[in-house]
Scaffold this motif. Structure first.
Motif, PDB file in Angstrom:
ATOM      1  N   GLN A 113    -108.484  28.706 -93.245  1.00  0.00           N
ATOM      2  CA  GLN A 113    -109.617  28.640 -91.990  1.00  0.00           C
ATOM      3  C   GLN A 113    -109.539  30.015 -91.093  1.00  0.00           C
ATOM      4  O   GLN A 113    -110.512  30.118 -90.363  1.00  0.00           O
TER       5      GLN A 113
ATOM      6  N   LEU B   3    -117.240   4.125 -85.623  1.00  0.00           N
ATOM      7  CA  LEU B   3    -116.511   4.895 -86.616  1.00  0.00           C
ATOM      8  C   LEU B   3    -115.104   5.120 -86.278  1.00  0.00           C
ATOM      9  O   LEU B   3    -114.101   4.476 -86.975  1.00  0.00           O
ATOM     10  N   THR B   4    -114.747   5.539 -85.138  1.00  0.00           N
ATOM     11  CA  THR B   4    -113.495   5.980 -84.649  1.00  0.00           C
ATOM     12  C   THR B   4    -112.536   4.983 -84.467  1.00  0.00           C
ATOM     13  O   THR B   4    -112.845   3.922 -83.883  1.00  0.00           O
TER      14      THR B   4
ATOM     15  N   ALA C 124    -113.665  21.845 -85.402  1.00  0.00           N
ATOM     16  CA  ALA C 124    -113.010  22.025 -86.688  1.00  0.00           C
ATOM     17  C   ALA C 124    -114.015  21.590 -87.773  1.00  0.00           C
ATOM     18  O   ALA C 124    -114.202  21.985 -89.023  1.00  0.00           O
TER      19      ALA C 124
ATOM     20  N   THR D  45    -118.901   4.648 -77.477  1.00  0.00           N
ATOM     21  CA  THR D  45    -119.829   4.736 -76.288  1.00  0.00           C
ATOM     22  C   THR D  45    -120.792   3.404 -76.278  1.00  0.00           C
ATOM     23  O   THR D  45    -121.239   3.021 -77.569  1.00  0.00           O
TER      24      THR D  45
ATOM     25  N   PHE E 183    -112.771   4.855 -78.292  1.00  0.00           N
ATOM     26  CA  PHE E 183    -113.524   5.870 -77.647  1.00  0.00           C
ATOM     27  C   PHE E 183    -115.036   5.434 -78.116  1.00  0.00           C
ATOM     28  O   PHE E 183    -115.902   6.409 -78.629  1.00  0.00           O
TER      29      PHE E 183
ATOM     30  N   PHE F 259    -122.012   2.543 -81.948  1.00  0.00           N
ATOM     31  CA  PHE F 259    -121.842   3.101 -83.440  1.00  0.00           C
ATOM     32  C   PHE F 259    -120.408   3.238 -83.378  1.00  0.00           C
ATOM     33  O   PHE F 259    -119.466   3.981 -82.596  1.00  0.00           O
TER      34      PHE F 259
ATOM     35  N   ARG G  72    -115.739  23.598 -90.781  1.00  0.00           N
ATOM     36  CA  ARG G  72    -115.342  23.266 -92.162  1.00  0.00           C
ATOM     37  C   ARG G  72    -116.704  22.970 -93.107  1.00  0.00           C
ATOM     38  O   ARG G  72    -117.016  23.467 -94.139  1.00  0.00           O
TER      39      ARG G  72
HETATM   40  C1  LIG Z   1    -116.171   9.940 -74.473  1.00  0.00           C
HETATM   41  C2  LIG Z   1    -115.951   9.600 -76.144  1.00  0.00           C
HETATM   42  C3  LIG Z   1    -117.022   8.997 -76.698  1.00  0.00           C
HETATM   43  C4  LIG Z   1    -117.045   8.976 -78.090  1.00  0.00           C
HETATM   44  N1  LIG Z   1    -117.890   7.972 -78.673  1.00  0.00           N
HETATM   45  C5  LIG Z   1    -117.685   7.487 -80.100  1.00  0.00           C
HETATM   46  C6  LIG Z   1    -118.470   6.584 -80.360  1.00  0.00           C
HETATM   47  O1  LIG Z   1    -119.577   6.198 -80.040  1.00  0.00           O
HETATM   48  N2  LIG Z   1    -118.329   6.290 -81.801  1.00  0.00           N
HETATM   49  C7  LIG Z   1    -117.403   6.761 -82.395  1.00  0.00           C
HETATM   50  O2  LIG Z   1    -117.131   6.396 -83.624  1.00  0.00           O
HETATM   51  N3  LIG Z   1    -116.581   7.474 -81.986  1.00  0.00           N
HETATM   52  C8  LIG Z   1    -116.786   8.152 -80.740  1.00  0.00           C
HETATM   53  N4  LIG Z   1    -115.686   9.085 -80.213  1.00  0.00           N
HETATM   54  C9  LIG Z   1    -114.587   9.683 -81.231  1.00  0.00           C
HETATM   55  C10 LIG Z   1    -115.062  11.178 -81.261  1.00  0.00           C
HETATM   56  O3  LIG Z   1    -116.111  11.021 -82.177  1.00  0.00           O
HETATM   57  C11 LIG Z   1    -113.764  11.682 -81.759  1.00  0.00           C
HETATM   58  O4  LIG Z   1    -113.028  11.674 -80.699  1.00  0.00           O
HETATM   59  C12 LIG Z   1    -113.854  13.167 -82.347  1.00  0.00           C
HETATM   60  O5  LIG Z   1    -114.580  13.064 -83.396  1.00  0.00           O
HETATM   61  C13 LIG Z   1    -112.498  13.797 -82.375  1.00  0.00           C
HETATM   62  O6  LIG Z   1    -111.629  13.195 -83.237  1.00  0.00           O
HETATM   63  P1  LIG Z   1    -110.305  13.039 -82.696  1.00  0.00           P
HETATM   64  O7  LIG Z   1    -110.387  12.324 -81.195  1.00  0.00           O
HETATM   65  O8  LIG Z   1    -109.493  11.881 -84.030  1.00  0.00           O
HETATM   66  O9  LIG Z   1    -109.602  14.241 -82.787  1.00  0.00           O
HETATM   67  P2  LIG Z   1    -108.539  15.002 -84.070  1.00  0.00           P
HETATM   68  O10 LIG Z   1    -109.385  14.954 -85.257  1.00  0.00           O
HETATM   69  O11 LIG Z   1    -107.252  14.542 -83.818  1.00  0.00           O
HETATM   70  O12 LIG Z   1    -108.930  16.536 -83.470  1.00  0.00           O
HETATM   71  C14 LIG Z   1    -107.847  17.220 -82.692  1.00  0.00           C
HETATM   72  C15 LIG Z   1    -107.893  18.831 -83.028  1.00  0.00           C
HETATM   73  O13 LIG Z   1    -107.792  18.959 -84.257  1.00  0.00           O
HETATM   74  C16 LIG Z   1    -108.869  19.666 -84.883  1.00  0.00           C
HETATM   75  N5  LIG Z   1    -108.602  19.457 -86.162  1.00  0.00           N
HETATM   76  C17 LIG Z   1    -109.140  18.180 -86.838  1.00  0.00           C
HETATM   77  N6  LIG Z   1    -109.129  18.084 -88.059  1.00  0.00           N
HETATM   78  C18 LIG Z   1    -109.132  19.195 -88.429  1.00  0.00           C
HETATM   79  C19 LIG Z   1    -109.116  20.127 -89.538  1.00  0.00           C
HETATM   80  N7  LIG Z   1    -109.373  19.614 -90.916  1.00  0.00           N
HETATM   81  N8  LIG Z   1    -108.840  21.452 -89.747  1.00  0.00           N
HETATM   82  C20 LIG Z   1    -108.497  22.126 -88.533  1.00  0.00           C
HETATM   83  N9  LIG Z   1    -108.449  21.262 -87.309  1.00  0.00           N
HETATM   84  C21 LIG Z   1    -108.630  20.008 -87.291  1.00  0.00           C
HETATM   85  C22 LIG Z   1    -109.918  19.333 -83.837  1.00  0.00           C
HETATM   86  O14 LIG Z   1    -110.929  20.407 -84.270  1.00  0.00           O
HETATM   87  C23 LIG Z   1    -109.561  19.218 -82.665  1.00  0.00           C
HETATM   88  O15 LIG Z   1    -109.468  20.478 -81.945  1.00  0.00           O
HETATM   89  C24 LIG Z   1    -115.982   9.312 -78.784  1.00  0.00           C
HETATM   90  C25 LIG Z   1    -115.010  10.200 -78.193  1.00  0.00           C
HETATM   91  C26 LIG Z   1    -115.163  10.177 -76.706  1.00  0.00           C
HETATM   92  C27 LIG Z   1    -113.732  11.197 -76.115  1.00  0.00           C
END
Ligand SMILES: Cc1cc2nc3c(=O)[nH]c(=O)nc-3n(C[C@H](O)[C@H](O)[C@H](O)COP(=O)(O)OP(=O)(O)OC[C@H]3O[C@@H](n4cnc5c(N)ncnc54)[C@H](O)[C@@H]3O)c2cc1C
Length: 680
Positions: free
Chosen positions: A555, A150-151, A483, A191, A189, A148, A487
């Motif tokens: 928040q 997305l990220t 978060a 999976t 990232f 999947f 939200r």
């Molecule tokens: C091992 C691993 C496997 C993964 N597998 C997949 C996958 O299969 N497919 C896929 O698409 N993605 C995958 N991901 C991605 C994962 O879903 C994202 O890393 C996760 O959703 C967090 O997003 P980010 O890393 O951009 O963190 P950020 O969005 O940068 O978050 C950083 C911090 O800021 C806070 N924050 C973010 N937005 C807000 C807000 N609006 N208000 C207040 N605080 C906020 C968060 O809570 C967090 O504490 C994977 C990640 C990892 C590490």
């Protein structure tokens, strides 16, 4: 209670005592977890980021054990008819008991299929499910694996998605023929990516002839680049594959998930990527919460064994002496902390499985809702919201009527009323499961690790507790970090229908408190009232600068209230599980023996947990009500009302430490097997 709870007890608590198909799934998932998976962990396969033959063998073991097929319909090679939320949650529970990376690896395949399952066309669903189902006897093919996507690389999407860098444009569109699309997408990232044969990827239009965003299905053999990328250097869940892929592919427009229509020469996807994400994550976040819960419960046996045997082998220490037999369990704090871990594990599991069952109930009713509304010519959008608003009012009316009222019975039989009630509850319970189980669960796993001393943070620790603790942080992060859950709850927990349901849950707890005084419902009732009073107060009060307190941007207020209600719904689910055991246990030939002691122990745990939840709610609401006040006259009238309610919470904690003492004395005596049933 003389021994650790057996399967028969769990089947009653988690409501699958009459589901032979699910019991079979549990047994086979357990076989893979405590066999193949445990051996991989013990052999150090977590020490490499690479995708190894051993890890690949694990995926094949999932296929042979029927775990992969648990997602499929019987006609696609599956064996479970109907909704599968509880089934997938149970499989995740068993795998995470040993290693949550293994659970993630199995769930990620389902996550890849979920956009197609939830919003794909019938042909898409059939086609990709059939390809992904394990080969039947006599069939010579390997099942397809999916990812999947997305990220994207920073600064684009995490799960909180507005800026989408993945793009789609039209490369060829001959008159009367299917258009061809060029898809450019980089993932971060992702999976399962090392071995994925197809992915479902979120993209935005880069072409005036395509509207908005969508998900597209990309296959490894499509024309162009399908680069699996290099592995992510993860600190956690190394039994799953993660990497940063790059796709530049030409695909037919029929790969748009859910299809499209053409309006004035423009391709309009039937479903935007946000709509798809919402329906996918809504279900898939629940088993993630279950994973952390499972790890908490899995830590009990190794900790007990460690504590008891801590001093054995020392000079002059003779078998039979208290120090030899009980070890660190002679000390109250060691037992009390273990009781806290256990109680949290019970609450988290209860909440997760209750939410999974709720989705099993919701799935068919959601289909019925769509059918009823489309018969009336209503399809999605504002018209649907308007139609459901009326059902929402009826649901609220229904909840206000007595159980035997004829009007209540009529309303309760209305599928649209049923839908709005289940939907409102699911909209809170799903993010609460993900948020509380994984976030608070990770904190409590640290407690479990600490109970093992230095051993806890070594690779040799029985039950792999150190790894489980670290892994929990990923459960709290992926599919939306905390978060994102908070939200979502900021909005869903204030819906009129949900608040009416919450009021009904409070009344239900009041009845339970009268009939079953020892399960902790008495502590939950005033805490639930305090939460609801505080929400109302915050929604109608401003800070000294005249700014609204309960506001999406604030928040500091809204997120704290989301945390508070999560404690409450978890403790409520735990109490309901205890009551189920009390009601059904005596009829069960296996469970009935010693049922009183078993119910007593689980009641003590739920009382401990309810007290912790009530205390947490009291602290959070107190901080919000007083912390934003400058001490003027109006505020002090409200403050007195608040303090009156808060006092009731404090009074309701009466007896909860005695319950903890009782639970601790059971934990000190409970029998455990000679050795863990999977290797260290
Ligand atoms: C091992 C691993 C496997 C993964 N597998 C997949 C996958 O299969 N497919 C896929 O698409 N993605 C995958 N991901 C991605 C994962 O879903 C994202 O890393 C996760 O959703 C967090 O997003 P980010 O890393 O951009 O963190 P950020 O969005 O940068 O978050 C950083 C911090 O800021 C806070 N924050 C973010 N937005 C807000 C807000 N609006 N208000 C207040 N605080 C906020 C968060 O809570 C967090 O504490 C994977 C990640 C990892 C590490």
């Amino acid at each position: 209670m003389l021994t650790l709870p057996n399967d028969a007890v769990r089947q009653i608590q988690w409501r699958f005592a009459d589901r032979f198909d699910l019991q079979m799934l549990v047994q086979s998932a357990r076989g893979v977890a405590r066999g193949t998976v445990a051996r991989l962990v013990a052999a150090g396969e977590r020490n490499t980021h690479e995708w190894t033959p051993g890890k690949n063998g694990m995926m094949e073991a999932f296929d042979s054990a029927g775990i992969t097929a648990a997602y499929m319909e019987p006609e696609e090679g599956g064996f479970i008819a109907g909704p599968k939320n509880l089934a997938l949650a149970l499989a995740a529970f068993e795998l995470a008991w040993v290693d949550s990376g293994a659970a993630t690896a199995s769930l990620a395949g389902f996550l890849a299929l979920s956009p197609i399952h939830e919003r794909g066309t019938e042909e898409q669903a059939k086609h990709y499910n059939r390809l992904s189902a394990p080969a039947q006897p006599g069939e010579d093919r390997k099942p397809w694996r999916g990812a999947f996507v997305l990220t994207e690389p920073i600064p684009y999407v995490g799960v909180d998605t507005n800026m989408l860098n993945g793009k789609v444009r039209i490369t060829e569109w001959k008159d009367g023929q299917e258009p061809w699309l060029q898809v450019e997408k980089r993932g971060r990232f992702i999976t399962n990516i090392a071995f994925a044969n197809f992915v479902t990827a979120a993209v935005a239009s880069d072409d005036p002839r395509i509207k908005g965003t969508c998900f597209v299905i990309l296959e490894e053999t499509d024309e162009g680049t399908f680069d699996h990328g290099s592995p992510t250097k993860k600190l956690v869940q190394q039994l799953s594959s993660t990497g940063d892929p790059i796709f530049s592919l030409k695909v037919p427009a029929s790969r748009i998930v859910g299809g499209y229509t053409v309006k004035d020469g423009v391709i309009v996807p039937n479903h935007s990527h946000t709509e798809i994400i919402e329906s996918v994550f809504r279900r898939t976040r629940v088993p993630v919460g279950i994973m952390t819960a499972s790890k908490l419960l899995s830590s009990i046996e190794p900790v007990i064994r460690y504590q008891r045997s801590r001093f054995r082998g020392a000079e002059n220490l003779t078998p039979g002496s208290a120090r030899y037999e009980q070890g660190i369990q002679q000390r109250e704090d060691a037992l009390h902390r273990l009781v806290d871990v256990w109680a949290t594990g019970e609450a988290a599991t209860a909440l997760g499985f209750a939410t999974a069952r709720l989705f099993d109930e919701l799935d068919p009713i959601e289909k019925q809702k769509i059918a009823i509304l489309s018969e009336r010519g209503v399809q999605g959008g504002r018209a649907e919201l308007k139609a459901l608003r009326e059902s929402g009012q009826q649901a609220i009316e229904m909840l206000s009527l007595e159980a035997n009222d004829q009007r209540r019975k009529e309303l309760a039989a209305d599928p649209l009323v049923q839908f709005v009630l289940l939907d409102a509850a699911a909209n809170v319970l799903c993010p609460a499961t993900k948020l509380w189980n994984t976030g608070h669960g990770a904190n409590m796993l640290r407690e479990a690790v600490s109970l093992m001393g230095g051993y806890g943070i070594t690779e040799d620790c029985p039950g792999f507790l150190g790894g489980k603790w670290m892994d929990a942080q990923l459960e709290a992060t992926y599919e939306g970090p905390e978060a994102v859950q908070r939200r979502q709850m900021t909005i869903t927990m204030t819906s009129e229908v949900f608040l009416a349901e919450f009021q009904a849950w409070t009344n239900e707890m009041r009845r339970i408190a009268e009939e079953h005084p020892g399960v902790g419902a008495g502590a939950l009732v005033p805490a639930m009232q305090l939460w609801q009073w505080t929400l109302n107060y915050l929604q109608n009060t401003t800070d000294p600068d005249g700014r609204k307190l309960y506001h999406g941007q604030r928040q500091g207020v809204t997120f704290a209230m989301a945390d508070a209600i999560s404690w409450l719904v978890a403790a409520r689910a735990q109490i309901l599980d205890v009551l189920e055991l009390e009601a059904r246990g005596p009829e069960d030939p296996v469970v009935s023996e010693g049922i009183e002691g078993t119910v007593q122990f689980f009641s003590d745990l739920s009382q401990v947990q309810a007290a912790a939840a009530a205390g947490e709610v009291s602290r959070i609401t107190g901080e919000l009500v007083f912390g934003y006040s400058a001490g003027d006259e109006d505020a002090s009238a409200a403050s007195n009302e608040f303090l009156g309610l808060q006092n009731k919470v404090t009074e309701s904690l009466r007896g909860s430490r005695l319950a903890k003492d009782r639970a601790a004395s059971t934990v000190a005596k409970i029998m455990i097997p000679e050795a863990l049933d999977y290797p260290a």
